[in-house]
Design an enzyme around this catalytic site. Structure first.
Site, short mmCIF file in Angstrom:
data_model
loop_
_atom_site.label_atom_id
_atom_site.label_comp_id
_atom_site.label_asym_id
_atom_site.label_seq_id
_atom_site.Cartn_x
_atom_site.Cartn_y
_atom_site.Cartn_z
CE LYS A 197 -2.01 3.00 2.06
NZ LYS A 197 -1.88 4.45 1.71
N GLY A 249 6.40 4.94 8.55
CA GLY A 249 5.62 6.18 8.61
C GLY A 249 5.70 6.78 9.99
CB SER A 250 3.50 9.17 11.69
OG SER A 250 2.26 8.50 11.54
CB THR A 251 5.82 7.48 16.30
OG1 THR A 251 7.19 7.44 15.86
CG2 THR A 251 5.70 6.75 17.62
CD GLU A 252 -1.07 10.67 14.87
OE1 GLU A 252 -0.21 11.36 14.25
OE2 GLU A 252 -2.27 10.93 14.90
N GLY A 254 2.07 4.08 13.51
CA GLY A 254 2.73 2.82 13.92
C GLY A 254 2.03 2.18 15.11
CD GLU A 271 12.44 3.56 9.00
OE1 GLU A 271 12.41 4.46 9.85
OE2 GLU A 271 12.56 3.75 7.79
CB CYS A 305 12.54 8.45 9.39
SG CYS A 305 13.43 7.36 8.31
CD GLU A 402 9.75 12.27 12.21
OE1 GLU A 402 8.65 11.72 12.37
OE2 GLU A 402 10.73 11.70 11.71
P1 NAP Z 1 1.47 8.31 8.00
O1 NAP Z 1 0.08 8.73 8.20
O2 NAP Z 1 2.15 7.56 9.08
O3 NAP Z 1 1.51 7.50 6.62
C1 NAP Z 1 2.35 6.43 6.31
C2 NAP Z 1 1.57 5.35 5.57
O4 NAP Z 1 0.58 4.79 6.45
C3 NAP Z 1 0.80 5.84 4.37
O5 NAP Z 1 0.80 4.83 3.38
C4 NAP Z 1 -0.57 6.04 4.95
O6 NAP Z 1 -1.59 6.06 3.99
C5 NAP Z 1 -0.71 4.85 5.84
N1 NAP Z 1 -1.71 5.00 6.90
C6 NAP Z 1 -2.29 6.12 7.38
N2 NAP Z 1 -3.14 5.83 8.37
C7 NAP Z 1 -3.12 4.49 8.52
C8 NAP Z 1 -3.78 3.58 9.39
N3 NAP Z 1 -4.63 3.99 10.33
N4 NAP Z 1 -3.51 2.26 9.27
C9 NAP Z 1 -2.63 1.82 8.35
N5 NAP Z 1 -1.99 2.63 7.50
C10 NAP Z 1 -2.22 3.96 7.58
O7 NAP Z 1 2.38 9.57 7.69
P2 NAP Z 1 1.89 10.98 7.08
O8 NAP Z 1 0.58 11.41 7.66
O9 NAP Z 1 1.99 10.86 5.64
O10 NAP Z 1 3.01 11.95 7.64
C11 NAP Z 1 2.87 12.50 8.96
C12 NAP Z 1 4.17 12.48 9.70
O11 NAP Z 1 4.69 11.15 9.77
C13 NAP Z 1 5.30 13.25 9.05
O12 NAP Z 1 5.23 14.62 9.29
C14 NAP Z 1 6.49 12.61 9.68
O13 NAP Z 1 6.73 13.15 10.94
C15 NAP Z 1 6.08 11.17 9.80
N6 NAP Z 1 6.60 10.34 8.68
C16 NAP Z 1 7.65 9.54 8.92
C17 NAP Z 1 8.17 8.79 7.88
C18 NAP Z 1 9.34 7.87 8.07
O14 NAP Z 1 10.06 7.60 7.12
N7 NAP Z 1 9.55 7.34 9.26
C19 NAP Z 1 7.64 8.87 6.60
C20 NAP Z 1 6.53 9.69 6.40
C21 NAP Z 1 6.04 10.42 7.45
P3 NAP Z 1 -1.99 7.50 3.40
O15 NAP Z 1 -0.83 7.95 2.61
O16 NAP Z 1 -3.15 7.23 2.56
O17 NAP Z 1 -2.29 8.38 4.58
#
Ligand code: NAP
Ligand code: MG
Length: 498
Positions: A197, A249-252, A254, A271, A305, A402
């Site tokens: 995904k 992705g985000s810790t939240e 995660g 991660e 990250c 972050e």
């Molecule tokens: P995110 O919400 O954690 O998105 C990462 C992935 O998870 C995307 O494919 C997202 O889909 C999917 N996702 C979202 N909600 C989900 C759920 N409830 N269950 C399963 N999968 C879900 O990250 P973001 O909102 O794009 O970015 C927000 C913050 O996350 C950034 O500002 C940054 O601090 C952090 N981040 C960290 C990394 C890293 O490499 N560790 C990468 C990106 C962001 P959608 O794209 O459709 O939402």
């Protein structure tokens, strides 16, 4: 500052003009609902294409296909050598299509084309090749055993390593192709089947990769790609027929993945975020430390990250270093990633633009001083100028959270023990940097810092062979290196009475 002029290159138009569908069981198909969503170029804010809007129903179909491919398809019957050759071929095809894939990253994510060409795409090809080599080297052990309650008995005991099964992989938008490669390559090497995904902001390169995966000969149903939003990711994390979920992705989110996975206790690797300390000692070679520290935060517009976002500088060189980094920041050309002189593109989305500038506004209100940057250039696009903050401390949000943008906060230090405590004063533990000429001190800090990666006199050095992942709330498990195979293997102990 260059102005935004470039549109999508002609060469991409035909790919983008076709409807972008889901890859399920080897077939490109529309979402069950028929819905699509828009893909936006963050440098121009213009719509560049339409992508199928996958939801829970599509995830269910993809899981079914992956299960079928795992249990009864040709994939598991192939020899490790045959599997390895196909995975190697994916690497070759990525290399062959370097420019096209790099262009897709620029259109979708905003990063400079020249950077994607030399970093994102070659690293992705390397990842498949590195993992291709592992297919023939996944081995168990023979183990001498001494069962106390079976005197005189003889056993032949050994372990085998087996694929964990059907794997859900959810990836972010900061390195769209590379994150797909980090996830897919080890899972394929281990013989798993996959539902990927991609992030809603950046689905394009994963879809092109899906075509290349088909061209490489990977059997149908082994790699399924469902583009969509968080609800599709949530459905994947929750699905009881998925054996393992891997998330970046985000810790939240995660933490939501962990909760969703509890239903069938599927295996989980994560991660997540970071707030990595980067330390410049007074004896460091500042001619490399200053550009190095600037690149540690400004590479990929700070959307890493592992970004070196907390900069700790020995008080003896603090003014010189912050002035030097500000000078570096001012020299960065922010603009459309297709312009040859651009060093930094836009943030990925309006949401991230608002998030990053929100942090900056609240940081200033809390007392931080902006040495340079902090504003949006004129015109369209989600651009934020590279920013250096001082007058910050560990209580402030800009130091604790972050930001995921081109924002570094510099803080002076005088005492080494205190420095290590401050560097470790974070819920994260992904990476750290140290710049020093003193090799003993480099080792001491590398040992004391709680982080999955420590870079000394360098930063952001990645290699398919080098494991990457987080301590503390930066994640579970490691990506890359042979450590990544553990994410996708079960160990079976076989004990035979002889
Ligand atoms: P995110 O919400 O954690 O998105 C990462 C992935 O998870 C995307 O494919 C997202 O889909 C999917 N996702 C979202 N909600 C989900 C759920 N409830 N269950 C399963 N999968 C879900 O990250 P973001 O909102 O794009 O970015 C927000 C913050 O996350 C950034 O500002 C940054 O601090 C952090 N981040 C960290 C990394 C890293 O490499 N560790 C990468 C990106 C962001 P959608 O794209 O459709 O939402
Ligand atoms: Mg996009």
């Amino acid at each position: 500052m260059s102005t935004v002029t470039h549109e999508v290159p002609e060469s991409l138009s035909s790919f983008l003009a076709q409807p972008k569908q889901l890859l399920i069981n080897g077939q490109w198909q529309d979402a069950a609902s028929g819905k699509t969503f828009e893909v936006i170029n963050p440098a121009t804010e213009k719509v560049v294409g339409q992508v199928a809007h996958g939801e829970a129903a599509d995830i269910a179909l993809a899981v079914q296909a992956a299960r079928q491919a795992f249990e009864s398809g040709p994939w598991r019957k192939m020899t490790p050598s045959e599997r390895g050759k196909m995975i190697w071929k994916i690497g070759d095809l990525i290399e062959k299509h370097n420019d096209e894939l790099a262009q897709l990253e620029t259109v979708d994510n905003g990063k400079p084309f020249a950077v994607a060409q030399v970093a994102d795409v070659p690293l992705s090809a390397d990842m498949f090749r590195y993992m291709a080599g592992w297919c023939t080297k996944i081995e168990g052990n023979t183990i001498p055993i001494s069962v106390p309650y079976a005197p005189g008995a003889n056993f032949h005991a050994f372990t085998t390593r087996e694929p964990v099964g059907v794997v859900g992989q959810i990836i972010p938008w900061n390195f769209p192709l590379l994150m797909a490669a980090w996830k897919l390559a080890p899972a394929l090497a281990c013989g798993c089947t996959i539902i990927l995904k991609p992030a809603e902001q950046t689905p394009l390169s994963a879809l092109r990769l899906g075509e290349l995966i088909q061209e490489a000969g990977i059997p149908e149903g082994v790699v399924n790609i469902v583009t969509g939003f968080g609800d599709a990711g949530a459905a994947l994390a929750k699905d009881d027929d998925v054996d393992k979920v891997a998330f970046t992705g985000s810790t939240e989110v995660g933490k939501l993945i962990v909760e969703a996975a509890a239903g069938n206790l599927k295996k989980v690797t994560l991660e997540l975020g970071g707030k990595s300390p980067n330390v410049i000692m007074r004896d460091a070679d500042l001619s490399t430390a200053i550009p190095g520290a600037a690149s540690a935060i400004f590479f990929n517009h700070g959307q890493c990250c592992c970004a070196g976002s907390r900069l700790y500088v020995d008080e003896a060189v603090f003014d010189e270093v912050t002035a030097g980094i500000a000078e570096q920041a001012r020299s960065i050309v922010v603009g459309n990633g297709f312009e040859a002189d651009t060093n930094m593109g836009p943030l990925v989305s309006k949401e991230q633009y608002d998030r990053v500038t929100g942090f900056l506004d609240r940081g200033r209100t809390a007392g931080a001083t902006t040495v340079c940057g902090g504003t949006r250039p004129e015109g369209d696009g989600f651009f934020v100028e590279p920013t250096v903050l001082v007058d910050t401390d560990e209580q402030m949000e800009v130091i604790r959270e972050e930001i995921f943008g081109p924002v570094v906060a510099a803080m002076p230090f005088s005492d080494l023990d205190d420095l290590v405590a401050r560097a470790n004063n974070t819920t994260y533990g992904l990476a750290a940097g140290v710049w020093t000429a003193d090799v003993t001190r480099a080792h001491q800090i590398a040992k004391a810092v709680k982080a999955g990666t420590v870079w000394v006199n360098c930063y952001n050095i990645f290699d398919a062979a080098l494991p990457f992942g987080g301590f503390k709330q930066s994640g579970w498990g490691r990506e890359m290196g042979h450590a990544a195979l553990d994410n996708y293997l079960e160990t079976k102990a076989v004990c035979i009475s002889v």
